[in-house]
Design a protein around this motif. Structure first.
Motif, PDB file in Angstrom:
ATOM      1  N   ALA A  68      37.299  30.824  71.045  1.00 41.18           N
ATOM      2  CA  ALA A  68      36.038  31.680  70.786  1.00 41.18           C
ATOM      3  C   ALA A  68      34.957  30.696  71.115  1.00 41.18           C
ATOM      4  O   ALA A  68      33.990  31.185  71.874  1.00 41.18           O
ATOM      5  N   VAL A  69      34.713  29.664  70.959  1.00 41.57           N
ATOM      6  CA  VAL A  69      33.871  28.382  71.236  1.00 41.57           C
ATOM      7  C   VAL A  69      33.896  28.526  72.730  1.00 41.57           C
ATOM      8  O   VAL A  69      32.674  28.467  73.459  1.00 41.57           O
TER       9      VAL A  69
ATOM     10  N   ASP B 158      33.148  45.438  75.950  1.00 44.39           N
ATOM     11  CA  ASP B 158      32.376  45.637  74.520  1.00 44.39           C
ATOM     12  C   ASP B 158      33.437  45.370  73.269  1.00 44.39           C
ATOM     13  O   ASP B 158      33.543  45.871  72.312  1.00 44.39           O
ATOM     14  N   GLY B 159      34.427  44.391  74.007  1.00 42.89           N
ATOM     15  CA  GLY B 159      35.534  44.014  72.732  1.00 42.89           C
ATOM     16  C   GLY B 159      35.020  42.982  71.842  1.00 42.89           C
ATOM     17  O   GLY B 159      36.090  43.189  71.050  1.00 42.89           O
ATOM     18  N   GLY B 160      34.159  42.435  71.929  1.00 40.96           N
ATOM     19  CA  GLY B 160      33.497  41.536  71.056  1.00 40.96           C
ATOM     20  C   GLY B 160      34.265  40.309  71.259  1.00 40.96           C
ATOM     21  O   GLY B 160      34.951  40.123  72.080  1.00 40.96           O
ATOM     22  N   LEU B 161      33.850  39.091  70.570  1.00 40.31           N
ATOM     23  CA  LEU B 161      33.969  37.639  71.021  1.00 40.31           C
ATOM     24  C   LEU B 161      35.529  37.560  70.632  1.00 40.31           C
ATOM     25  O   LEU B 161      36.058  36.742  71.373  1.00 40.31           O
ATOM     26  N   LEU B 162      36.099  37.994  69.441  1.00 46.36           N
ATOM     27  CA  LEU B 162      37.412  37.463  69.031  1.00 46.36           C
ATOM     28  C   LEU B 162      38.218  38.243  70.170  1.00 46.36           C
ATOM     29  O   LEU B 162      39.415  37.628  70.508  1.00 46.36           O
ATOM     30  N   HIS B 163      38.056  39.449  70.568  1.00 44.95           N
ATOM     31  CA  HIS B 163      38.929  40.072  71.595  1.00 44.95           C
ATOM     32  C   HIS B 163      38.860  39.273  72.932  1.00 44.95           C
ATOM     33  O   HIS B 163      39.995  39.173  73.508  1.00 44.95           O
ATOM     34  N   LEU B 164      37.512  38.811  73.433  1.00 48.20           N
ATOM     35  CA  LEU B 164      37.650  38.147  74.425  1.00 48.20           C
ATOM     36  C   LEU B 164      38.365  36.940  74.145  1.00 48.20           C
ATOM     37  O   LEU B 164      38.851  36.432  75.281  1.00 48.20           O
ATOM     38  N   ALA B 165      38.392  36.178  73.201  1.00 46.25           N
ATOM     39  CA  ALA B 165      38.887  35.014  72.987  1.00 46.25           C
ATOM     40  C   ALA B 165      40.456  35.119  73.138  1.00 46.25           C
ATOM     41  O   ALA B 165      41.113  34.319  73.592  1.00 46.25           O
ATOM     42  N   ALA B 166      40.885  36.248  72.574  1.00 46.53           N
ATOM     43  CA  ALA B 166      42.285  36.405  72.294  1.00 46.53           C
ATOM     44  C   ALA B 166      42.909  36.953  73.871  1.00 46.53           C
ATOM     45  O   ALA B 166      44.008  36.204  74.279  1.00 46.53           O
ATOM     46  N   GLU B 167      42.256  37.408  74.707  1.00 47.22           N
ATOM     47  CA  GLU B 167      42.385  37.513  75.963  1.00 47.22           C
ATOM     48  C   GLU B 167      42.191  36.432  76.886  1.00 47.22           C
ATOM     49  O   GLU B 167      42.719  36.464  78.047  1.00 47.22           O
ATOM     50  N   ARG B 168      41.626  35.390  76.569  1.00 47.44           N
ATOM     51  CA  ARG B 168      41.194  34.341  77.389  1.00 47.44           C
ATOM     52  C   ARG B 168      42.488  33.547  77.685  1.00 47.44           C
ATOM     53  O   ARG B 168      42.580  33.086  78.737  1.00 47.44           O
ATOM     54  N   ALA B 169      43.551  33.482  76.725  1.00 48.75           N
ATOM     55  CA  ALA B 169      44.699  32.869  77.160  1.00 48.75           C
ATOM     56  C   ALA B 169      45.968  34.038  77.151  1.00 48.75           C
ATOM     57  O   ALA B 169      45.994  35.076  76.628  1.00 48.75           O
ATOM     58  N   GLY B 170      47.021  33.770  78.177  1.00 46.69           N
ATOM     59  CA  GLY B 170      47.753  34.590  78.496  1.00 46.69           C
ATOM     60  C   GLY B 170      48.748  34.515  77.474  1.00 46.69           C
ATOM     61  O   GLY B 170      48.927  33.777  76.499  1.00 46.69           O
ATOM     62  N   PRO B 171      49.738  35.523  77.489  1.00 46.54           N
ATOM     63  CA  PRO B 171      50.896  35.462  76.515  1.00 46.54           C
ATOM     64  C   PRO B 171      51.888  34.231  76.402  1.00 46.54           C
ATOM     65  O   PRO B 171      52.215  33.877  75.658  1.00 46.54           O
TER      66      PRO B 171
END
Length: 357
Positions: free
Chosen positions: A251-252, A265-278
């Motif tokens: 998130a940071v 518009d997914g929000g910061l937490l959603h963007l943070a979760a998507e920043r790293a792949g599976p």
């Protein structure tokens, strides 16, 4: 039975009685006089015929004071480990993660487990913890079951520290110039370094719970039954903390360095979760398993196992650098195999009574 009753009443298993008898000077001739082929057969009969009996337990006030002291030791050890582990990792990441930077950063990480510590749990007393009047509580224990101390296991401590240094620093080398966004790898490694304190706390807590069960369990079977769910809880607690720290680090990163391209518009937490792949999330979980399992083994006296596990995990982390593959996938395969082997070893080893004395 009359002469060594207290030893038999407080023994964890027949082997402890055999060791106590041998320390008292008894041998093959004494076993033969009792119609046994050796001391082990005599010890098994004594263990079967003498019921377990716990010694007198301290007052409630002393128990509460001891619990408060244990909590303070666990929190202090966790905070110290987080700071001393994260600082060299953060410095290496800030300076680019190059080899001339990683090697000096590995030195404090390798030496950290070998430093003197005042945070070890006290040796408990109880029906499964005391050897008897002829010998002290730790005299009948093998070397691996003594509480952690730098003077007794410094070589293994250095191996354990070197392995942890490799687990945390080698991914930084792969992040520089590697495929994908290297900043994500750096953020995840920093979160894992901070979670080293959580692994230390989980290891202290696991040993503290085991010491409590040693004081109250009447038989070895009862102790093992009580300890059955404790290891999964300790591992799950650490992985939960690692997940929170990983989300916070991503998130940071997302807030300071947004991914290029149109947002949504997914929000910061959603963007943070998507920043790293599976694959990166799975590799982060494997890294968390390696950190907590080796910490548990080290804190509970299995120092060689902790050192070998950490070094094997470090070797698995070096595979992507040697073969030039994608770091998350290769680290996931190699580290996952090491984590599985460690779990298979740790489950019975940490369930033994002598791992908590």
């Amino acid at each position: 039975m009359a002469e060594y009753r207290l030893l038999c009443e407080r023994a964890v298993d027949p082997l402890e009685i055999a060791v106590g008898l041998e320390e008292a000077g008894l041998g093959q001739e004494a076993a033969a006089r009792c119609r046994h082929a050796d001391l082990f057969g005599l010890a098994e009969e004594l263990y079967a015929r003498v019921p377990r009996r716990p010694p007198a337990w301290s007052a409630a006030g002393e128990a509460d004071a001891g619990a408060a002291g244990s909590r303070q030791r666990r929190c202090g050890a966790a905070l110290r480990t987080s700071v001393l582990t994260a600082l060299p990792v953060a410095a290496a990441a800030a300076l680019g993660g190059r080899w001339p930077v990683l090697l000096p950063a590995a030195v404090p990480l390798a030496l950290l487990p070998a430093l003197p510590t005042a945070s070890a749990e006290p040796v408990p007393s109880g029906p499964c913890a005391t050897a008897g009047p002829e010998l002290g509580p730790s005299a009948a224990l093998p070397e691996a079951s003594h509480p952690a101390g730098p003077r007794r296991w410094r070589p293994a401590a250095l191996g354990y520290g070197a392995g942890v240094a490799g687990l945390l620093l080698l991914p930084l080398a792969g992040a520089v110039g590697g495929p994908g966004d290297g900043r994500v790898t750096v953020a995840l490694v920093l979160a894992a370094a901070l979670s080293a304190g959580s692994a230390e706390w989980a290891a202290h807590w696991f040993r503290h719970v085991g010491g409590g069960h040693l004081r109250t369990a009447g038989t070895l079977a009862e102790f093992r039954a009580r300890m059955g769910p404790v290891l999964p809880v300790a591992v799950a607690l650490h992985l939960a903390v690692l997940t929170v720290l990983s989300f916070a680090a991503l998130a940071v990163l997302t807030a300071l360095a947004p991914r290029p391209g149109p947002g949504h518009d997914g929000g910061l937490l959603h963007l943070a979760a998507e920043r790293a792949g599976p694959a990166q999330w799975a590799a982060q979980g494997v890294l968390g398993l390696l950190l907590v399992l080796t910490a548990l083994l080290a804190r509970c006296g299995r120092h060689r196992g902790a050192a070998l596990g950490a070094l094997a995990g470090s070797a698995a982390a070096a595979v992507p650098l040697v073969l030039g593959r994608s770091a998350p996938v290769a680290g996931l395969l190699g580290g996952g195999a090491v984590a599985l082997a460690l779990l298979v070893y740790a489950w019975p080893a940490l369930g033994r009574a002598d791992a908590h004395r």
